[in-house]
Design a protein around this motif. Structure first.
Motif, PDB file in Angstrom:
ATOM      1  N   SER A 291       0.909  -1.263  -0.085  1.00 57.06           N
ATOM      2  CA  SER A 291       0.029   0.078   0.000  1.00 57.06           C
ATOM      3  C   SER A 291       0.971   1.186   0.205  1.00 57.06           C
ATOM      4  O   SER A 291       2.081   1.171  -0.185  1.00 57.06           O
ATOM      5  CB  SER A 291      -1.089  -0.196   1.384  1.00 57.06           C
ATOM      6  OG  SER A 291      -0.195  -0.084   2.677  1.00 57.06           O
ATOM      7  N   GLY A 292       0.283   2.455   0.101  1.00 56.23           N
ATOM      8  CA  GLY A 292       0.960   3.745   0.182  1.00 56.23           C
ATOM      9  C   GLY A 292       1.234   4.288  -1.140  1.00 56.23           C
ATOM     10  O   GLY A 292       1.081   3.806  -2.361  1.00 56.23           O
ATOM     11  N   VAL A 293       2.438   5.076  -1.087  1.00 58.19           N
ATOM     12  CA  VAL A 293       2.799   5.612  -2.475  1.00 58.19           C
ATOM     13  C   VAL A 293       4.051   5.181  -2.852  1.00 58.19           C
ATOM     14  O   VAL A 293       5.131   5.282  -2.181  1.00 58.19           O
ATOM     15  CB  VAL A 293       3.042   7.178  -2.239  1.00 58.19           C
ATOM     16  CG1 VAL A 293       3.506   7.902  -3.395  1.00 58.19           C
ATOM     17  CG2 VAL A 293       1.841   7.981  -1.572  1.00 58.19           C
ATOM     18  N   LYS A 294       4.026   4.523  -4.218  1.00 62.77           N
ATOM     19  CA  LYS A 294       5.148   3.732  -4.484  1.00 62.77           C
ATOM     20  C   LYS A 294       6.066   4.598  -5.233  1.00 62.77           C
ATOM     21  O   LYS A 294       5.617   5.730  -5.620  1.00 62.77           O
ATOM     22  CB  LYS A 294       4.776   2.593  -5.311  1.00 62.77           C
ATOM     23  CG  LYS A 294       4.078   1.434  -4.896  1.00 62.77           C
ATOM     24  CD  LYS A 294       3.518   0.459  -5.675  1.00 62.77           C
ATOM     25  CE  LYS A 294       4.623  -0.277  -6.549  1.00 62.77           C
ATOM     26  NZ  LYS A 294       4.044  -1.285  -7.426  1.00 62.77           N
ATOM     27  N   THR A 296       8.277   6.095  -8.267  1.00 59.10           N
ATOM     28  CA  THR A 296       7.936   6.222  -9.687  1.00 59.10           C
ATOM     29  C   THR A 296       8.716   5.531 -10.289  1.00 59.10           C
ATOM     30  O   THR A 296       9.999   5.165  -9.892  1.00 59.10           O
ATOM     31  CB  THR A 296       8.105   7.813  -9.967  1.00 59.10           C
ATOM     32  OG1 THR A 296       9.189   8.275  -9.795  1.00 59.10           O
ATOM     33  CG2 THR A 296       6.746   8.873  -9.610  1.00 59.10           C
ATOM     34  N   TYR A 335      12.414   7.209  -1.026  1.00 56.16           N
ATOM     35  CA  TYR A 335      11.445   6.502  -0.654  1.00 56.16           C
ATOM     36  C   TYR A 335      11.731   5.277   0.398  1.00 56.16           C
ATOM     37  O   TYR A 335      12.462   4.534   0.016  1.00 56.16           O
ATOM     38  CB  TYR A 335      10.716   5.779  -1.813  1.00 56.16           C
ATOM     39  CG  TYR A 335       9.845   6.734  -2.835  1.00 56.16           C
ATOM     40  CD1 TYR A 335       8.443   6.874  -2.515  1.00 56.16           C
ATOM     41  CD2 TYR A 335      10.562   7.652  -3.999  1.00 56.16           C
ATOM     42  CE1 TYR A 335       7.824   7.741  -3.752  1.00 56.16           C
ATOM     43  CE2 TYR A 335       9.885   8.311  -4.739  1.00 56.16           C
ATOM     44  CZ  TYR A 335       8.458   8.356  -4.379  1.00 56.16           C
ATOM     45  OH  TYR A 335       7.769   9.080  -5.159  1.00 56.16           O
ATOM     46  N   TYR A 337      10.302   2.080   2.396  1.00 53.49           N
ATOM     47  CA  TYR A 337       9.551   0.718   2.532  1.00 53.49           C
ATOM     48  C   TYR A 337       9.338   0.045   3.739  1.00 53.49           C
ATOM     49  O   TYR A 337      10.479  -0.285   4.160  1.00 53.49           O
ATOM     50  CB  TYR A 337       9.851  -0.387   1.482  1.00 53.49           C
ATOM     51  CG  TYR A 337       8.792  -1.578   1.587  1.00 53.49           C
ATOM     52  CD1 TYR A 337       7.672  -1.453   1.122  1.00 53.49           C
ATOM     53  CD2 TYR A 337       9.406  -2.727   2.200  1.00 53.49           C
ATOM     54  CE1 TYR A 337       6.729  -2.769   1.183  1.00 53.49           C
ATOM     55  CE2 TYR A 337       8.713  -3.879   2.231  1.00 53.49           C
ATOM     56  CZ  TYR A 337       7.294  -3.809   1.828  1.00 53.49           C
ATOM     57  OH  TYR A 337       6.635  -4.903   1.719  1.00 53.49           O
ATOM     58  N   ARG A 343       3.997  -1.246   3.357  1.00 52.05           N
ATOM     59  CA  ARG A 343       3.634   0.105   2.790  1.00 52.05           C
ATOM     60  C   ARG A 343       4.934   0.820   2.290  1.00 52.05           C
ATOM     61  O   ARG A 343       5.778   1.104   2.918  1.00 52.05           O
ATOM     62  CB  ARG A 343       3.020   0.869   4.008  1.00 52.05           C
ATOM     63  CG  ARG A 343       2.516   2.073   3.614  1.00 52.05           C
ATOM     64  CD  ARG A 343       1.657   2.556   4.925  1.00 52.05           C
ATOM     65  NE  ARG A 343       1.582   4.278   4.559  1.00 52.05           N
ATOM     66  CZ  ARG A 343       2.014   5.056   5.045  1.00 52.05           C
ATOM     67  NH1 ARG A 343       3.416   4.732   5.994  1.00 52.05           N
ATOM     68  NH2 ARG A 343       1.921   6.463   5.097  1.00 52.05           N
ATOM     69  N   TRP A 344       4.748   1.778   1.080  1.00 54.87           N
ATOM     70  CA  TRP A 344       5.617   2.613   0.690  1.00 54.87           C
ATOM     71  C   TRP A 344       5.310   3.942   0.956  1.00 54.87           C
ATOM     72  O   TRP A 344       4.064   4.313   1.143  1.00 54.87           O
ATOM     73  CB  TRP A 344       5.566   2.577  -0.749  1.00 54.87           C
ATOM     74  CG  TRP A 344       6.644   1.426  -1.442  1.00 54.87           C
ATOM     75  CD1 TRP A 344       5.958   0.278  -2.086  1.00 54.87           C
ATOM     76  CD2 TRP A 344       7.849   1.358  -1.414  1.00 54.87           C
ATOM     77  NE1 TRP A 344       7.284  -0.589  -2.543  1.00 54.87           N
ATOM     78  CE2 TRP A 344       8.166   0.149  -2.294  1.00 54.87           C
ATOM     79  CE3 TRP A 344       8.869   2.236  -1.240  1.00 54.87           C
ATOM     80  CZ2 TRP A 344       9.677  -0.272  -2.380  1.00 54.87           C
ATOM     81  CZ3 TRP A 344      10.374   1.937  -1.514  1.00 54.87           C
ATOM     82  CH2 TRP A 344      10.700   0.812  -1.982  1.00 54.87           C
ATOM     83  N   PHE A 345       6.206   4.929   1.454  1.00 58.79           N
ATOM     84  CA  PHE A 345       5.913   6.245   1.490  1.00 58.79           C
ATOM     85  C   PHE A 345       7.214   7.244   1.193  1.00 58.79           C
ATOM     86  O   PHE A 345       7.928   6.578   1.205  1.00 58.79           O
ATOM     87  CB  PHE A 345       5.356   6.573   2.887  1.00 58.79           C
ATOM     88  CG  PHE A 345       6.353   6.404   4.033  1.00 58.79           C
ATOM     89  CD1 PHE A 345       7.123   7.396   4.642  1.00 58.79           C
ATOM     90  CD2 PHE A 345       6.330   5.020   4.375  1.00 58.79           C
ATOM     91  CE1 PHE A 345       8.258   7.042   5.397  1.00 58.79           C
ATOM     92  CE2 PHE A 345       7.379   4.701   5.449  1.00 58.79           C
ATOM     93  CZ  PHE A 345       8.089   5.822   6.040  1.00 58.79           C
ATOM     94  N   PRO A 346       6.933   8.380   0.664  1.00 58.85           N
ATOM     95  CA  PRO A 346       8.005   9.191   0.409  1.00 58.85           C
ATOM     96  C   PRO A 346       8.770   9.778   1.340  1.00 58.85           C
ATOM     97  O   PRO A 346       7.849  10.232   2.454  1.00 58.85           O
ATOM     98  CB  PRO A 346       7.500  10.268  -0.723  1.00 58.85           C
ATOM     99  CG  PRO A 346       6.070  10.255  -0.378  1.00 58.85           C
ATOM    100  CD  PRO A 346       5.692   8.796   0.252  1.00 58.85           C
ATOM    101  N   GLN A 348       9.938  12.908   3.219  1.00 56.70           N
ATOM    102  CA  GLN A 348       9.951  14.428   2.981  1.00 56.70           C
ATOM    103  C   GLN A 348      10.756  15.038   4.155  1.00 56.70           C
ATOM    104  O   GLN A 348      10.394  14.846   5.518  1.00 56.70           O
ATOM    105  CB  GLN A 348       8.528  14.776   3.401  1.00 56.70           C
ATOM    106  CG  GLN A 348       7.474  14.039   2.184  1.00 56.70           C
ATOM    107  CD  GLN A 348       6.058  14.765   2.282  1.00 56.70           C
ATOM    108  OE1 GLN A 348       5.666  14.899   3.248  1.00 56.70           O
ATOM    109  NE2 GLN A 348       5.232  14.472   1.101  1.00 56.70           N
TER     110      GLN A 348
END
Length: 581
Positions: A291-294, A296, A335, A337, A343-346, A348
């Motif tokens: 889940s999350g934001v993979k 690019t 990124y 994991y 779950r992936w997330f960037p 920041q």
């Protein structure tokens, strides 16, 4: 039963095809690698003259990519080995060993007798055994012209306590390859994927091997289930339970004669053991759907294991493949994991807390100021522009401008600009976008060294060192800046230009493009004498503008306004373009 039988038959057919291709590539590469073996042996004979360990302090290592950076298991040190450098005409390979002292922010070069041959795109893994061991497997050696390749299948260990290299000769290991991945997992080294390339053919792998660190023996794993397609340059991480995670990577296939199609993989797999950690355990592949934001899609990203049961990737490049050229978009993002949450997330940047408070206080004080005070400030010192020009060895002028705002300019900032600074923090110092950098994590701090990026046809190879605390994610720290004087680029056309200046030289080997441009200039000189160069520069700027903006932003610091960054970026692009032309 019928469908299952067909699937098994199809799987066996694919295995036969892969084995046939591997034999074909091996036969064609054998002669090529035999030629390079003589060159490798020559380098090794020079290394053999070293009979004692010599450690000396030194400046940061020269620019390079595709080396390995590893954290010492017991000391506050990072270990850099190998890598490559390309100056436009010649490829250089390294087997130097450098040690970075984290506390002192200093480098030292360690010369140890009988090191592994020069290589890049190898893999390194550290284990805490006997004061620490650095294991090296595979990689490649290239001829100076970059047209021939030798792929290693050797295994080495550096005993960190005694500073001695040892080659481990064990049969049954992986074939020669580079771009593979290797991790230490429960007294084993696990190797996955990679590729083997010759001048005409190539093959990508998805096989898995395990090297037992107790018995010093190789074994080829035969996992059940559907695993990843063949690939190189993927992310490979271990879980606390001893499983393996694979993400992404790159591969290419030939769709017709002399035409290859690249694939950026974005899928994810889990390789799990079904036994109790023994060598004869059964392994199984399964697909992961995080889940999350993979991230690019990209290739050339660098990977490391961070704190809190998280793996991470940094940077990389997304190539836009056109018919006759490849344009790359480079990254400098992180990124994460989360292995436990799948779950992936960037990553920041949050920014230093003290700076946030100061900005808030500053805005409140400004709001309380009277209009007459504002008028007074407008007559005080205005913005100060600092211009710094650095000329590289090949004559390229890199211009870096920094604008330090005076009180009047600070007052002119709108609230929306300040809010944007507080939120995005996009103006902070950070590594410029790059691929194939070297990463290591020690005490929860990520270190990024070197790598490369491209501007047009030119490659910039880096030698800078950055760090960021992964627990706080507040700001990047510059430990060693990029030295523009270390940048050397020799255009292939330089020799052609010299031939053009020679009287009586034959012109048959000249590029068609240059002759076409000359004829076009002759025909249309009266109609548009100055339009064509402007159009060429505009086209060049449209293709490379983002790279120059990112480079300017990384050098100008946190207080630079976007308009100033763009202005400096355009100036750098113009200088580089005019120098190249």
């Amino acid at each position: 039963m019928g469908k299952k039988g067909k699937r098994e038959k199809k799987g066996k057919g694919a295995e036969k095809t892969a084995a046939k291709m591997e034999r074909k590539v091996y036969r064609r590469a054998k002669k090529e690698e035999e030629d390079l073996e003589a060159l490798i042996a020559e380098f090794q004979s020079l290394d053999a003259k070293k009979t004692q360990v010599v450690e000396s302090s030194c400046p940061p290592p020269s620019p390079r990519l595709n080396g390995s950076l590893s954290a010492h298991p017991e000391k506050d040190e990072l270990i850099l080995f190998g890598g490559e450098y390309f100056n436009g005409q010649k490829t250089y390979l390294y087997n130097e060993l450098y040690v970075y002292n984290i506390r002192k922010n200093s480098w030292s070069k360690v010369e140890i007798p009988n090191p592994p041959p020069r290589r890049c795109a190898h893999q390194a893994a550290v284990v805490p055994t006997a004061g620490g061991q650095l294991w090296i497997f595979g990689g490649e050696f290239a001829s100076p012209n970059g047209e021939q390749f030798y792929h290693y299948k050797d295994l080495w260990v550096l005993h960190l306590a005694t500073k001695t290299w040892e080659q481990i000769k064990a049969s049954g290991g992986p074939s020669g390859r580079s771009g593979h991945r290797m991790v230490a997992c429960k007294r084993q080294l696990i190797v996955f994927g990679g590729f083997h390339e010759s001048a005409r053919d190539y093959i990508y792998y998805n096989d898995v091997y395990a090297f037992n660190l107790d018995s010093f023996t190789w074994s080829k794993l035969a996992p059940s289930g559907i695993g990843p397609a063949p690939r190189s340059g993927c992310q490979m991480a271990t879980t606390p339970e001893g499983s393996i995670i694979i993400y992404g990577g790159y591969s290419k296939q030939r769709i017709k004669k002399d035409v290859d199609k690249g694939t950026l993989h974005t899928d994810m797999f889990l390789l799990k053991t079904e036994g109790a950690g023994k060598e004869e355990d059964k392994w199984a592949w399964s697909r992961l759907n995080p889940s999350g934001v993979k991230p690019t899609p990209r290739s050339g990203f660098s990977v490391a294991i961070g704190p809190n049961n998280r793996s991470l990737l940094f940077g990389g490049v997304h190539d836009e493949e056109e018919e006759e050229s490849i344009e790359g978009d480079f990254f400098n993002d992180i990124y994460f994991y989360d292995i436990g949450k799948n779950r992936w997330f960037p990553g920041q940047l949050k920014g230093p807390k003290s700076e946030k408070k100061q900005r808030r206080r500053g805005r409140q004080a400004e709001a309380e100021g009277a209009e007459d005070e504002e008028m007074e400030k407008q007559h005080l010192q205005g913005p100060v522009e600092i211009v710094k020009e650095v000329v590289t060895e090949d004559g390229t002028v890199m211009t870096i401008k920094q604008v330090i705002a005076g009180p009047a300019e600070e007052e002119e900032r709108s609230e929306s600009e300040e809010e944007e600074e507080d939120g995005a923090l996009g103006q902070q110092v950070e590594p410029c976008p790059r691929s194939n950098a070297m990463l290591a994590v020690k005490h929860g701090v990520l270190y990024v060294y070197g790598g490369m990026f491209e501007v047009g046809d030119r490659q910039f190879t880096l030698s800078d060192l950055y760090s960021i605390d992964l627990h706080k994610m507040e700001e990047w720290k510059v430990l060693a800046e990029m030295d523009p004087k270390a940048q050397e680029w020799l255009e292939e056309s330089e020799s052609d230009e010299e031939e053009d200046d020679t009287e009586g030289a034959e012109g048959g080997e000249e590029e068609e493009e240059s002759s076409e441009e000359e004829s076009e200039d002759e025909e249309g000189e009266e109609q548009h004498p100055s339009v064509q160069p402007d159009e060429k520069y505009a086209d060049y700027l449209s293709r490379t503008e983002q790279y120059w903006i990112k480079l300017a932003r990384s050098n100008m610091g946190p207080d630079a306004k976007e308009k100033k960054v763009v202005k400096v970026a355009h100036a750098m692009a113009k200088t580089f373009y005019e120098d190249s032309v």
